[in-house]
Design an enzyme around this catalytic site. Structure first.
Site, short mmCIF file in Angstrom:
data_model
loop_
_atom_site.label_atom_id
_atom_site.label_comp_id
_atom_site.label_asym_id
_atom_site.label_seq_id
_atom_site.Cartn_x
_atom_site.Cartn_y
_atom_site.Cartn_z
N LYS A 158 37.67 -97.75 -40.90
CA LYS A 158 36.30 -97.99 -40.84
C LYS A 158 35.88 -99.41 -40.15
O LYS A 158 34.76 -99.62 -39.63
CB LYS A 158 35.56 -97.64 -42.09
N LYS A 198 40.76 -87.08 -37.67
CA LYS A 198 40.23 -85.88 -38.38
C LYS A 198 38.79 -85.75 -38.02
O LYS A 198 37.95 -86.74 -37.49
CB LYS A 198 40.33 -86.33 -40.01
N LYS A 209 32.06 -86.90 -40.37
CA LYS A 209 30.67 -86.88 -40.60
C LYS A 209 30.05 -87.88 -39.53
O LYS A 209 29.19 -87.77 -38.74
CB LYS A 209 30.12 -87.18 -41.73
N1 AQP Z 1 38.43 -83.41 -41.97
C1 AQP Z 1 38.56 -83.06 -43.03
N2 AQP Z 1 39.34 -82.05 -43.44
C2 AQP Z 1 39.39 -81.93 -44.79
N3 AQP Z 1 38.70 -82.49 -45.83
C3 AQP Z 1 38.05 -83.55 -45.24
N4 AQP Z 1 37.21 -84.36 -46.14
C4 AQP Z 1 36.57 -85.23 -45.19
N5 AQP Z 1 36.60 -84.72 -44.03
C5 AQP Z 1 37.87 -83.95 -43.91
C6 AQP Z 1 36.99 -84.25 -47.58
O1 AQP Z 1 35.65 -84.00 -48.06
C7 AQP Z 1 35.22 -84.66 -49.04
C8 AQP Z 1 34.01 -85.24 -48.84
O2 AQP Z 1 34.14 -86.41 -47.95
P1 AQP Z 1 33.02 -87.70 -48.02
O3 AQP Z 1 31.83 -87.28 -47.30
O4 AQP Z 1 33.06 -88.21 -49.18
O5 AQP Z 1 33.83 -88.64 -47.00
P2 AQP Z 1 34.81 -88.60 -45.73
O6 AQP Z 1 36.18 -88.49 -46.29
O7 AQP Z 1 34.95 -90.22 -45.41
O8 AQP Z 1 34.16 -87.71 -45.05
P3 AQP Z 1 33.69 -87.79 -43.75
O9 AQP Z 1 33.35 -86.33 -43.12
O10 AQP Z 1 34.85 -88.29 -42.63
O11 AQP Z 1 32.34 -88.84 -43.58
P4 AQP Z 1 32.33 -90.13 -43.03
O12 AQP Z 1 32.47 -89.75 -41.67
O13 AQP Z 1 30.88 -90.40 -43.64
O14 AQP Z 1 33.33 -91.01 -43.85
C9 AQP Z 1 36.49 -85.45 -49.57
O15 AQP Z 1 37.52 -84.81 -50.49
C10 AQP Z 1 37.09 -85.40 -48.26
O16 AQP Z 1 38.62 -85.75 -48.56
#
Ligand code: AQP
Length: 324
Positions: free
Chosen positions: A110, A192, A195
């Site tokens: 990040k 990965k 969002k």
């Molecule tokens: N690509 C992924 N594959 C499997 N699991 C995933 N998770 C996130 N991306 C994947 C799981 O989703 C849950 C919630 O995620 P989060 O919103 O708390 O944060 P994150 O991990 O940071 O998700 P994103 O989509 O990558 O969001 P941003 O871009 O906002 O940081 C968690 O259990 C995570 O492991």
């Protein structure tokens, strides 16, 4: 057994969030005491629009309900409503070794992604996450693979606290699915699905046309063979994983089925599976969008139930640390 997990209201929920985490929450709520949290305080660590935050929180709540979280069974609430999360974060700050924070992969990624906004919250993110989990005396934390490192740090912090101030916290265990723990980006299968990178995502509520377009243009590898080999064929392996999980078919069966067929036919078939599998979610979401008061009431009730647990734990923590 108590389960805790959270999701950030940083954008629409994608199939990675679903397959890695939320799908398992829906199963766990049947025979566990589940606490699910919309972690809005975490989402402040990357650039955000304050005027859109409440809408995003509401949309995230609607997503939970649309995919099957049952408020009669699970507690669903918004993190910032329970002040104990921030109080416990400060207290845990005082025992978390700073060196550990700088080593976290998410912090490094990040910091690269948001070079102009490397704030202390981004560094301290795992401490807030530890507070979320420990505040509910959690046994199981169902998460995707990307959060494993943060959960390990949560365990380290809990053990350190227990050693220093006498037994207080349960030591939580991660529950990471064997398949689907890390769904990769459609536009770059070496990263990965995330969002905050919308072009990497297939969102849960994408319309059929959008699903078809995204799947047909998903980056695949050179060659023609449909074979699961994440090192050499990350693109097709990612799509095989998605296919297998949505269609409940082992990957080997899919490899056999698509043996003499090309990528285009495989992708067309996957798009069809996804359009059909996600249809009930789209329908339920549309219905919930017109029931804002009902959704807000679920979050209010969830906060009341969460507050009871959080308060009893923080009272004990304060006592153990000599604050009362
Ligand atoms: N690509 C992924 N594959 C499997 N699991 C995933 N998770 C996130 N991306 C994947 C799981 O989703 C849950 C919630 O995620 P989060 O919103 O708390 O944060 P994150 O991990 O940071 O998700 P994103 O989509 O990558 O969001 P941003 O871009 O906002 O940081 C968690 O259990 C995570 O492991």
């Amino acid at each position: 057994m108590r389960v805790f997990s959270g999701i950030q209201p940083t954008g629409q929920i994608h199939i990675g969030n679903y397959l890695g985490a939320i799908k398992h929450w829906v199963e766990l709520q049947e025979n566990h005491e589940c606490v699910f949290c919309i972690v809005d305080l975490h989402s402040l660590t990357i650039p955000f629009d304050p005027s859109a935050l409440q809408k995003r929180i509401l949309e995230t709540a609607i997503t939970h309900l649309a995919v099957g979280i049952n408020p009669e069974k699970a507690i669903l609430f918004v993190q910032s409503r329970i002040k104990e999360h921030t109080e416990l974060t400060w207290l845990l700050n005082t025992i978390c070794p700073i060196g550990e924070l700088g080593r976290m992969t998410q912090y490094k990624e990040k910091s690269r992604q948001f070079k102009k906004n490397i704030n202390a919250g981004l560094l301290n993110y795992p401490i807030l996450m530890a507070a979320d989990i420990l505040l509910y005396q959690t046994d199981i934390v169902p998460i995707g693979k990307d959060q494993k490192q943060h959960l390990e740090l949560t365990k380290t912090i809990a053990k350190k606290f227990n050693q220093k101030f006498k037994q207080t916290f349960k030591i939580p265990q991660a529950q990471i699915p064997k398949i689907g723990a890390k769904i990769m980006a459609l536009n770059d299968p070496k990263k990965k699905m995330s969002k905050s990178v919308p072009q990497s995502c297939l969102f849960l509520f994408d319309e059929p046309q959008e699903i078809k377009k995204k799947i047909m243009s998903a980056i695949t590898d050179t060659g023609k063979i449909i074979k699961f080999d994440p090192a050499k064929k990350p693109g097709i392996s990612n799509l095989l994983t998605i296919y297998s999980l949505f269609d409940n078919q082992p990957i080997e069966e899919l490899e056999k089925h698509f043996k003499d067929k090309g990528y285009a036919e495989f992708k067309k078939s996957l798009a069809k599976i996804l359009i059909n599998s996600l249809e009930p979610f789209r329908r339920k979401r549309k219905e919930l969008l017109s029931r804002e008061i009902y959704v807000r009431e679920i979050l209010n009730q969830g906060a009341k139930r969460a507050q009871v647990i959080a308060k009893s734990v923080i009272v004990n923590v304060r006592k153990k640390m000599g604050l009362t």
